[in-house]
Design an enzyme around this catalytic site. Structure first.
Site, mmCIF file in Angstrom:
data_model
loop_
_atom_site.group_PDB
_atom_site.id
_atom_site.type_symbol
_atom_site.label_atom_id
_atom_site.label_comp_id
_atom_site.label_asym_id
_atom_site.label_seq_id
_atom_site.Cartn_x
_atom_site.Cartn_y
_atom_site.Cartn_z
ATOM 1 N N LYS A 186 -17.153 10.760 25.057
ATOM 2 C CA LYS A 186 -16.464 9.843 24.257
ATOM 3 C C LYS A 186 -16.858 9.491 22.941
ATOM 4 O O LYS A 186 -18.211 9.320 22.933
ATOM 5 C CB LYS A 186 -16.578 8.181 24.986
ATOM 6 C CG LYS A 186 -16.135 7.200 24.440
ATOM 7 C CD LYS A 186 -16.477 5.938 24.980
ATOM 8 C CE LYS A 186 -16.273 4.412 24.070
ATOM 9 N NZ LYS A 186 -16.916 3.423 24.793
ATOM 10 N N ASP A 191 -16.078 0.760 17.117
ATOM 11 C CA ASP A 191 -15.179 0.037 18.231
ATOM 12 C C ASP A 191 -15.038 -1.707 17.715
ATOM 13 O O ASP A 191 -16.097 -2.279 18.172
ATOM 14 C CB ASP A 191 -15.724 0.003 19.571
ATOM 15 C CG ASP A 191 -14.920 -0.527 20.706
ATOM 16 O OD1 ASP A 191 -13.737 -0.888 20.494
ATOM 17 O OD2 ASP A 191 -15.359 -0.702 21.791
ATOM 18 N N LYS A 198 -13.936 -7.947 19.603
ATOM 19 C CA LYS A 198 -15.259 -8.308 19.902
ATOM 20 C C LYS A 198 -15.687 -9.472 18.816
ATOM 21 O O LYS A 198 -15.039 -9.718 17.787
ATOM 22 C CB LYS A 198 -16.207 -7.112 19.789
ATOM 23 C CG LYS A 198 -16.186 -6.032 20.879
ATOM 24 C CD LYS A 198 -16.882 -4.758 20.352
ATOM 25 C CE LYS A 198 -16.806 -3.653 21.319
ATOM 26 N NZ LYS A 198 -17.204 -3.843 22.557
ATOM 27 N N ASP A 209 -20.729 3.589 19.700
ATOM 28 C CA ASP A 209 -19.913 3.976 20.670
ATOM 29 C C ASP A 209 -19.427 5.444 20.598
ATOM 30 O O ASP A 209 -18.752 5.661 21.790
ATOM 31 C CB ASP A 209 -18.835 2.940 20.401
ATOM 32 C CG ASP A 209 -18.207 2.635 21.869
ATOM 33 O OD1 ASP A 209 -18.740 2.916 22.887
ATOM 34 O OD2 ASP A 209 -16.974 2.286 21.858
ATOM 35 N N ASP A 268 -10.180 -3.412 24.304
ATOM 36 C CA ASP A 268 -11.684 -3.031 24.415
ATOM 37 C C ASP A 268 -12.213 -2.225 25.359
ATOM 38 O O ASP A 268 -13.268 -1.897 25.521
ATOM 39 C CB ASP A 268 -12.439 -4.291 24.201
ATOM 40 C CG ASP A 268 -13.823 -4.301 23.798
ATOM 41 O OD1 ASP A 268 -14.136 -3.019 23.039
ATOM 42 O OD2 ASP A 268 -14.737 -4.705 23.930
ATOM 43 N N GLU A 270 -11.275 0.687 25.869
ATOM 44 C CA GLU A 270 -10.729 1.972 25.221
ATOM 45 C C GLU A 270 -11.119 3.417 25.427
ATOM 46 O O GLU A 270 -10.699 4.496 25.520
ATOM 47 C CB GLU A 270 -10.349 1.794 23.722
ATOM 48 C CG GLU A 270 -11.695 2.196 22.897
ATOM 49 C CD GLU A 270 -12.982 1.461 23.311
ATOM 50 O OE1 GLU A 270 -14.014 2.117 23.161
ATOM 51 O OE2 GLU A 270 -12.924 0.316 23.737
ATOM 52 N N ARG A 272 -12.191 4.810 28.515
ATOM 53 C CA ARG A 272 -11.642 5.318 29.461
ATOM 54 C C ARG A 272 -10.356 5.819 29.009
ATOM 55 O O ARG A 272 -9.858 6.843 29.736
ATOM 56 C CB ARG A 272 -11.629 4.336 30.620
ATOM 57 C CG ARG A 272 -10.480 3.264 30.592
ATOM 58 C CD ARG A 272 -10.892 2.089 31.377
ATOM 59 N NE ARG A 272 -12.270 1.457 31.029
ATOM 60 C CZ ARG A 272 -12.790 0.363 31.742
ATOM 61 N NH1 ARG A 272 -11.798 -0.178 32.866
ATOM 62 N NH2 ARG A 272 -13.852 -0.189 31.367
#
Length: 424
Positions: A186, A191, A198, A209, A268, A270, A272
């Site tokens: 990933k 993010d 967030k 991230d 959020d 995202e 996956r």
């Protein structure tokens, strides 16, 4: 000139509580020889502003030197350490570890302004090519992702002016047709949470991230340095998750190349979504072993803290082999539940599944449900697949063991697994 302080080990036995560090004439004595205590002592020394040390005396094994390095290194100053002499093989191993983990930490700590999706892909290519010429790489970015059907990566990344990128890197030292291992990382370089935005505090560290992409790339480089002769396909799913008139929205339905449909109930969740594209490619590669790594869920951090990475698998033999490897390397990993029913933990009226539960943090068993979502995108009912939720990938505020920022935790275990952990 910066003074060099001498650091010695001495396992001091006492009936009374002893300080971990005791001053001596030319530096300090570490009064405990357990590796965790040594790392904690090194962190304390760095917090005192000490920048240059020489490790002297008896007892400095490879692993003790390594844990001292992990605690002493800082993002701004590095680690100026004069190490004791080891065997030539151990010294080479130590330097390989340092190079791979230092690269991983540097990638995680770079600001999102500099670490764009394209920059992450380029850094990964250059890093692996610094180890071997037996490397080919393909980059798909921007609109071309949508045209090629990478619906998750394209949807998450389209809200940014900086285009999302899929990197497929092939390390093939023996020029074989069979891919032995597929690594998926990933690479969300920032993010914001998208429209499920967030808080400012929650967003502050979201440059990290992309820790999954950095970790699997660092691990591949380390494995190559240690003689890896297997064909490995590295797949990095890189994007910024931002808000704009082009950003993906709650209620969107994504249709993946394997036919799975996904209703978006949390922008959020995202990670996956982008990993799903990478896992489809990994499955299509025919690799008998697939490993993905991601800073995927806060639920994993809640479950295991920041000392462990969380491990999930439907294939218990793969999970057990990986955990045995982790124990041998000394990097802490812990298994969390994953069963077939976790695939259906986020039911949707409009699609095969939601991308999360529409409650804060994904609700109970959030990390297992995320892993269950990913299992929809690997072949053979998850045979040969391992998912690592990198709870220990970074230390957002620092800790008694780690400086603030990336840790590199997991790089050595994944590298060793590439070298030794192929399926029967």
């Amino acid at each position: 000139m910066i003074e060099t302080l001498c650091i010695r080990l001495e396992n001091v036995a006492s009936d009374k509580p002893m300080p971990l560090l005791m001053p001596c004439e030319d530096g300090f004595i570490i009064t405990q020889t357990a590796e965790r205590a040594i790392q904690k002592a090194a962190r304390s020394l760095a917090n005192l502003g000490i920048r240059r040390v020489s490790l002297l005396g008896e007892g400095w094994s490879l692993m003790r030197q390594w844990h001292f390095y992990l605690g002493f290194w800082t993002p701004r100053h590095g680690a100026d350490i004069a190490f004791p002499t080891l065997s030539s093989a151990e010294e080479r191993k130590r330097e390989d570890w340092i190079q791979a983990v230092q690269w991983t930490r540097r990638m995680i700590n770079m600001s999102a302004e500099d670490m764009t999706p394209e920059a992450l892909a380029e850094e990964a290519i250059n890093f692996i090519r610094s180890y071997s010429a037996s490397v080919s790489a393909k980059v798909i970015k921007g609109e071309a992702l949508a045209e090629a059907g990478y619906v998750g990566l394209w949807s998450v990344g389209r809200g940014s002016e900086r285009p999302p990128v899929l990197l497929t890197l092939d390390y093939n030292p023996k020029n074989t047709e069979q891919v032995d291992v597929a690594l998926v990382g990933k690479g969300i370089t920032f993010d914001s949470g998208g429209y499920s935005i967030k808080s400012s505090q929650g967003m502050l560290t979201m440059r990290m991230d992309m820790g999954g992409a950095a970790t699997v790339t660092g691990a591949l480089g380390l494995a190559i340095a240690q003689g890896l002769q297997k064909r490995v396909r590295l797949i990095l799913c890189c994007a910024e998750n931002l808000i704009s008139g082009r950003a993906y929205k709650l209620g969107d339905i994504l249709t993946y190349r394997n036919g799975q449909t996904v209703e978006i109930v949390n922008t959020d969740a995202e990670g996956r979504l982008v990993l799903a594209d990478g896992l489809i490619d990994a499955s299509q590669s025919g690799a008998p072993l697939i490993v993905d790594a991601a800073t995927l869920t806060g639920a994993a951090v809640t479950a295991v803290g920041t000392d462990y990475n969380a491990v999930f698998a439907l294939d218990q033999s793969v999970r057990d082999k990986f955990l045995q490897t982790a124990e041998a390397t000394g990097e802490l990993h812990w298994p969390l539940p994953l069963a077939e029913f976790h695939r259906d933990a986020c039911p949707s009226t409009f699609a095969d599944t939601m991308n999360s539960r529409p409650v804060k943090g994904g609700g109970p068993a959030g990390a297992s449900n995320a892993a269950g979502f990913l299992s929809r995108f690997v072949r053979d009912n998850g045979k040969g697949w391992l998912h690592i939720d990198l709870a220990a990938c970074d230390a957002p505020s620092g800790s008694p063991l780690w400086p603030e920022g990336g840790t590199g935790h997991g790089v050595r275990t994944i590298a060793e697994f590439l070298l030794t952990g192929t399926r029967d």
